[in-house]
Design a protein around this motif. Structure first.
Motif, PDB file in Angstrom:
ATOM      1  N   VAL A 146       1.011  -0.794   0.189  1.00  0.00           N
ATOM      2  CA  VAL A 146       0.182   0.477   0.114  1.00  0.00           C
ATOM      3  C   VAL A 146       0.787   1.216   0.077  1.00  0.00           C
ATOM      4  O   VAL A 146       1.911   1.540   0.904  1.00  0.00           O
ATOM      5  CB  VAL A 146      -0.495   0.025   1.069  1.00  0.00           C
ATOM      6  N   VAL A 147       0.857   2.076  -0.813  1.00  0.00           N
ATOM      7  CA  VAL A 147       1.066   3.438  -1.295  1.00  0.00           C
ATOM      8  C   VAL A 147       0.627   4.792  -0.740  1.00  0.00           C
ATOM      9  O   VAL A 147      -0.458   4.664  -0.762  1.00  0.00           O
ATOM     10  CB  VAL A 147       2.271   3.651  -2.560  1.00  0.00           C
ATOM     11  N   THR A 148       1.519   5.666  -0.134  1.00  0.00           N
ATOM     12  CA  THR A 148      -0.209   5.738   0.188  1.00  0.00           C
ATOM     13  C   THR A 148       1.013   7.968   0.212  1.00  0.00           C
ATOM     14  O   THR A 148       2.277   8.074  -0.366  1.00  0.00           O
ATOM     15  CB  THR A 148      -0.619   6.487   1.473  1.00  0.00           C
ATOM     16  N   LEU A 182      -4.736  18.120   7.635  1.00  0.00           N
ATOM     17  CA  LEU A 182      -3.430  17.701   7.785  1.00  0.00           C
ATOM     18  C   LEU A 182      -3.825  16.829   6.233  1.00  0.00           C
ATOM     19  O   LEU A 182      -2.387  16.508   5.242  1.00  0.00           O
ATOM     20  CB  LEU A 182      -3.561  16.775   8.656  1.00  0.00           C
ATOM     21  N   GLU A 183      -4.730  16.711   5.832  1.00  0.00           N
ATOM     22  CA  GLU A 183      -4.667  16.144   4.395  1.00  0.00           C
ATOM     23  C   GLU A 183      -4.907  16.909   3.408  1.00  0.00           C
ATOM     24  O   GLU A 183      -4.902  16.657   2.335  1.00  0.00           O
ATOM     25  CB  GLU A 183      -5.530  14.656   4.165  1.00  0.00           C
ATOM     26  N   ARG A 184      -4.644  18.557   3.375  1.00  0.00           N
ATOM     27  CA  ARG A 184      -5.339  19.471   1.912  1.00  0.00           C
ATOM     28  C   ARG A 184      -6.438  18.885   1.276  1.00  0.00           C
ATOM     29  O   ARG A 184      -6.565  18.961   0.439  1.00  0.00           O
ATOM     30  CB  ARG A 184      -4.193  19.475   1.895  1.00  0.00           C
ATOM     31  N   GLY A 185      -7.464  18.213   2.027  1.00  0.00           N
ATOM     32  CA  GLY A 185      -8.917  17.771   1.256  1.00  0.00           C
ATOM     33  C   GLY A 185      -8.540  16.962   0.388  1.00  0.00           C
ATOM     34  O   GLY A 185      -9.770  16.354   0.028  1.00  0.00           O
ATOM     35  N   ALA A 186      -7.383  15.484  -0.262  1.00  0.00           N
ATOM     36  CA  ALA A 186      -7.820  14.566  -0.380  1.00  0.00           C
ATOM     37  C   ALA A 186      -6.491  13.657   0.282  1.00  0.00           C
ATOM     38  O   ALA A 186      -5.489  13.558   0.180  1.00  0.00           O
ATOM     39  CB  ALA A 186      -7.068  14.835  -1.687  1.00  0.00           C
ATOM     40  N   ARG A 187      -7.067  12.454   0.341  1.00  0.00           N
ATOM     41  CA  ARG A 187      -6.468  11.338   0.571  1.00  0.00           C
ATOM     42  C   ARG A 187      -6.121  10.655  -0.890  1.00  0.00           C
ATOM     43  O   ARG A 187      -7.261   9.922  -1.669  1.00  0.00           O
ATOM     44  CB  ARG A 187      -6.967  10.331   1.237  1.00  0.00           C
ATOM     45  N   MET A 188      -4.465  10.520  -0.835  1.00  0.00           N
ATOM     46  CA  MET A 188      -4.470   9.540  -2.567  1.00  0.00           C
ATOM     47  C   MET A 188      -3.557   8.669  -1.751  1.00  0.00           C
ATOM     48  O   MET A 188      -2.963   8.308  -1.084  1.00  0.00           O
ATOM     49  CB  MET A 188      -3.491  10.264  -3.205  1.00  0.00           C
ATOM     50  N   HIS A 244     -11.606   0.317  -0.367  1.00  0.00           N
ATOM     51  CA  HIS A 244     -11.553   0.134   1.225  1.00  0.00           C
ATOM     52  C   HIS A 244     -10.518   0.229   1.705  1.00  0.00           C
ATOM     53  O   HIS A 244     -10.694   1.248   2.840  1.00  0.00           O
ATOM     54  CB  HIS A 244     -10.869  -1.153   1.532  1.00  0.00           C
ATOM     55  N   GLN A 245      -8.961   1.430   1.424  1.00  0.00           N
ATOM     56  CA  GLN A 245      -7.533   1.465   2.357  1.00  0.00           C
ATOM     57  C   GLN A 245      -8.237   2.825   2.517  1.00  0.00           C
ATOM     58  O   GLN A 245      -7.994   3.812   3.670  1.00  0.00           O
ATOM     59  CB  GLN A 245      -6.852   1.297   1.770  1.00  0.00           C
ATOM     60  N   LEU A 246      -8.898   3.862   1.171  1.00  0.00           N
ATOM     61  CA  LEU A 246      -9.122   4.739   1.470  1.00  0.00           C
ATOM     62  C   LEU A 246     -10.067   5.833   2.384  1.00  0.00           C
ATOM     63  O   LEU A 246     -10.547   6.601   3.241  1.00  0.00           O
ATOM     64  CB  LEU A 246      -9.538   5.155   0.347  1.00  0.00           C
ATOM     65  N   GLN A 247     -11.224   4.793   2.731  1.00  0.00           N
ATOM     66  CA  GLN A 247     -12.837   4.293   3.418  1.00  0.00           C
ATOM     67  C   GLN A 247     -12.020   3.432   4.976  1.00  0.00           C
ATOM     68  O   GLN A 247     -12.590   4.262   5.761  1.00  0.00           O
ATOM     69  CB  GLN A 247     -13.465   3.450   2.952  1.00  0.00           C
ATOM     70  N   ALA A 277      -6.136   5.233  -6.815  1.00  0.00           N
ATOM     71  CA  ALA A 277      -7.950   5.988  -6.303  1.00  0.00           C
ATOM     72  C   ALA A 277      -7.379   7.449  -5.209  1.00  0.00           C
ATOM     73  O   ALA A 277      -6.797   7.284  -4.530  1.00  0.00           O
ATOM     74  CB  ALA A 277      -8.738   4.767  -5.042  1.00  0.00           C
ATOM     75  N   ASN A 278      -7.948   8.654  -5.642  1.00  0.00           N
ATOM     76  CA  ASN A 278      -8.383   9.615  -4.968  1.00  0.00           C
ATOM     77  C   ASN A 278      -9.202  10.353  -3.835  1.00  0.00           C
ATOM     78  O   ASN A 278      -9.901   9.987  -5.075  1.00  0.00           O
ATOM     79  CB  ASN A 278      -8.069  10.586  -5.978  1.00  0.00           C
ATOM     80  N   MET A 279      -9.231  10.739  -2.942  1.00  0.00           N
ATOM     81  CA  MET A 279     -10.560  10.016  -2.147  1.00  0.00           C
ATOM     82  C   MET A 279     -10.947  11.984  -2.218  1.00  0.00           C
ATOM     83  O   MET A 279      -9.880  12.355  -0.606  1.00  0.00           O
ATOM     84  CB  MET A 279     -10.903   9.194  -1.864  1.00  0.00           C
ATOM     85  N   PRO A 280     -11.836  12.528  -1.813  1.00  0.00           N
ATOM     86  CA  PRO A 280     -11.746  14.113  -0.967  1.00  0.00           C
ATOM     87  C   PRO A 280     -12.416  14.299   0.407  1.00  0.00           C
ATOM     88  O   PRO A 280     -13.255  13.005   0.618  1.00  0.00           O
ATOM     89  CB  PRO A 280     -12.857  14.978  -1.818  1.00  0.00           C
ATOM     90  N   VAL A 281     -11.635  14.849   1.127  1.00  0.00           N
ATOM     91  CA  VAL A 281     -11.774  14.337   2.661  1.00  0.00           C
ATOM     92  C   VAL A 281     -11.843  15.996   3.826  1.00  0.00           C
ATOM     93  O   VAL A 281     -11.052  16.728   3.045  1.00  0.00           O
ATOM     94  CB  VAL A 281     -10.833  13.272   3.374  1.00  0.00           C
TER      95      VAL A 281
END
Length: 500
Positions: free
Chosen positions: A127-129, A190-196, A222-225, A182-186
């Motif tokens: 898993v890469v973030t 801290l994540e600057r509005g996006a989780r990738m 699944h990893q994003l959520q 995958a790129n998910m808005p959050v």
């Protein structure tokens, strides 16, 4: 031997279970083979630039045949052969007999045990973030001590922050990888509005990676959520992990070599399932007549780099399609030329590796590569194919023979689509047609050259050129380069102009 279940606990991911030897009476529609035991053999070879050595067997002027028995190895592409000195074959056209006692199996030249062991060769899952402060980083992996240096950039292409999802094929040393991004808005400062994130796997073969695409797509969501929940990935790895050599050198167990006959029987279904249906036809529609230009460069084993902004997944398919343009099924052809290596996605971290390669096809999202002309021979920006090498400039121009070959390919494709629609004939598809068209074209060229080289008068005339589907004038420089690259010793005479 007790057959284990092909499904891991907690998972429902496999789309098409591989055929078991017991199903030999019902030939599997998509037999599984692994081209990529490249890990076992390639890592033992030096990484420096290699030079072509001797000519292909039987391709010179000598009338004496070179004793060869040819088998194809999954460690190289479909045009590669391994030559052994134990059976006469003249100019290289004799096909070896099938060997091995298990002739009732789907692949009669390898054992039942080898076919079962071939199925699962996953050497790592990860898993890469992306962190706003730390950048790309490997968040989690199995096994924990696997070397994943650079994978954090290979599995998350530059510019991916502008898209919502993508998939990426890449090469890591002697392994191939597939990652889904995958790129998910959050709502997180801290994540600057996006989780990738990207979830990916490594294997010695890219031809089996497609089987896990759906699983990886589900897992990255699944990893994003639910970040940090790795149980499905752990179960997947335990079920599909490769058997490594006890020496701990990171090499997978070697896979069997293939005879010419078994390659010809199985290659088309295997190719078809490597990428989604329609891949070849989309490639043809995207490049149009320019396919004939790409065909020449690939057959000459040039270094091709394809640029495209994200998403890069479909461009990885174009890398594979380019490699398919160079297939040759004549034994002995391709022994002395550099291996055509599909690198798929590359970035600036791969520069040192690309500097050592004589021949490759790759793609990138980084425009900076265009200025690094020492790394490539041909640069492809969308449909724009260009080269900075003056020797290759004439090959960019389509001649009458090129247009005629493309017309025939398009005509055959239309006839196939018509038969599928009217007659509901599903026995053939566009992928098979595309691959066979270029294989037969290449076979005709090399068979003619080989026959002329072994004749009393090894001279190529305009009639020979036309018989090979080439333009006597427009393809002169192409044929000159082809003879040099493959070490074929003939004299080219067109309109009283001569060169050896």
């Amino acid at each position: 031997m007790v057959e284990q279940s092909d499904r891991a606990p907690l998972l429902d991911w496999e789309e098409t279970p591989p055929p078991y030897p017991s199903q030999a009476a019902q030939p599997p529609p998509e037999p599984q083979r692994d081209h990529g035991a490249a890990a076992a053999e390639k890592s033992s070879q030096p990484s420096g630039r290699r030079a072509a050595t001797s000519a292909a067997p039987g391709a010179g002027r000598s009338s004496g045949g070179v004793p060869t028995a040819v088998t194809y190895s999954p460690t190289r592409n479909l045009t590669a052969v391994v030559v052994s000195r134990d059976k006469p074959s003249g100019c290289g056209f004799d096909r070896p007999e099938l060997f091995g006692p298990a002739r009732g199996l789907p692949f009669p030249d390898i054992t039942a045990r080898e076919q079962r062991e071939e199925r699962d060769q996953i050497v790592a899952v990860f898993v890469v973030t992306f962190g706003s402060r730390s950048g790309n980083m490997v968040e989690w992996c199995l096994p924990h001590d696997v070397n994943l240096d650079g994978v954090e950039f290979k599995s998350m292409a530059s510019g991916s922050h502008r898209i919502s999802s993508d998939f990426i094929y890449f090469r890591k040393g002697s392994y191939f990888g597939l990652a889904c991004f995958a790129n998910m808005p959050v709502e997180s400062e801290l994540e600057r509005g996006a989780r990738m994130k990207s979830v990916g796997i490594l294997s010695p073969s890219y031809t089996l990676l497609y089987r896990y695409m759906h699983f990886l797509e589900n897992q990255v969501r699944h990893q994003l959520q639910c970040p940090g929940q790795y149980s499905p990935l752990e179960a997947f790895y335990e079920d599909k992990k490769a058997v490594l050599h006890p020496t701990g050198n990171g090499l997978v167990t070697s896979l069997p070599t293939w005879t010419v006959a078994s390659i010809n029987r199985c290659m088309h279904p295997e190719m078809k399932i490597t990428h989604p249906a329609g891949c070849m036809s989309q490639f043809m529609q995207f490049f149009g007549e320019q396919i004939m230009v790409l065909w020449k460069f690939v057959l000459l084993r040039k270094r091709l780099l394809i640029f495209s902004p994200p998403p890069i997944g479909v461009v990885c398919y174009r890398v594979y399609c380019c490699c398919c343009l160079a297939n040759v099924s004549i034994p002995g052809i391709g022994v002395s030329v550099p291996e055509l290596r599909p690198f798929f996605y590359v970035n600036i971290a791969d520069i040192s590796v690309l500097e050592t390669e004589l021949s490759y096809v790759a793609c990138t999202t980084e425009k900076i590569f265009e200025d690094k002309k020492e790394l490539y021979d041909v640069y492809i920006d969308n449909q724009n194919v260009k080269t900075h090498r003056s020797r290759l400039q004439p090959l960019l121009r389509l001649n009458a023979a090129d247009k005629e070959k493309y017309r025939k390919l398009s005509e055959q494709r239309q006839m196939l689509l018509y038969s599928q629609e009217v007659d509901e004939d599903c026995t053939a598809n566009e992928e098979d047609l595309f691959i066979l068209f270029f294989m037969e074209l290449n076979n005709r060229i090399f068979q003619t050259l080989c026959e002329v080289a072994g004749s009393a008068d090894p001279t190529i005339t305009a009639d020979h050129m036309r018989a090979m589907g080439l333009d006597p004038q427009g393809d002169r420089s192409f044929l000159e380069d082809l003879l040099e690259v493959y070490g074929i010793d003939v004299t080219l005479v067109i309109d009283n102009l001569c060169c050896s």
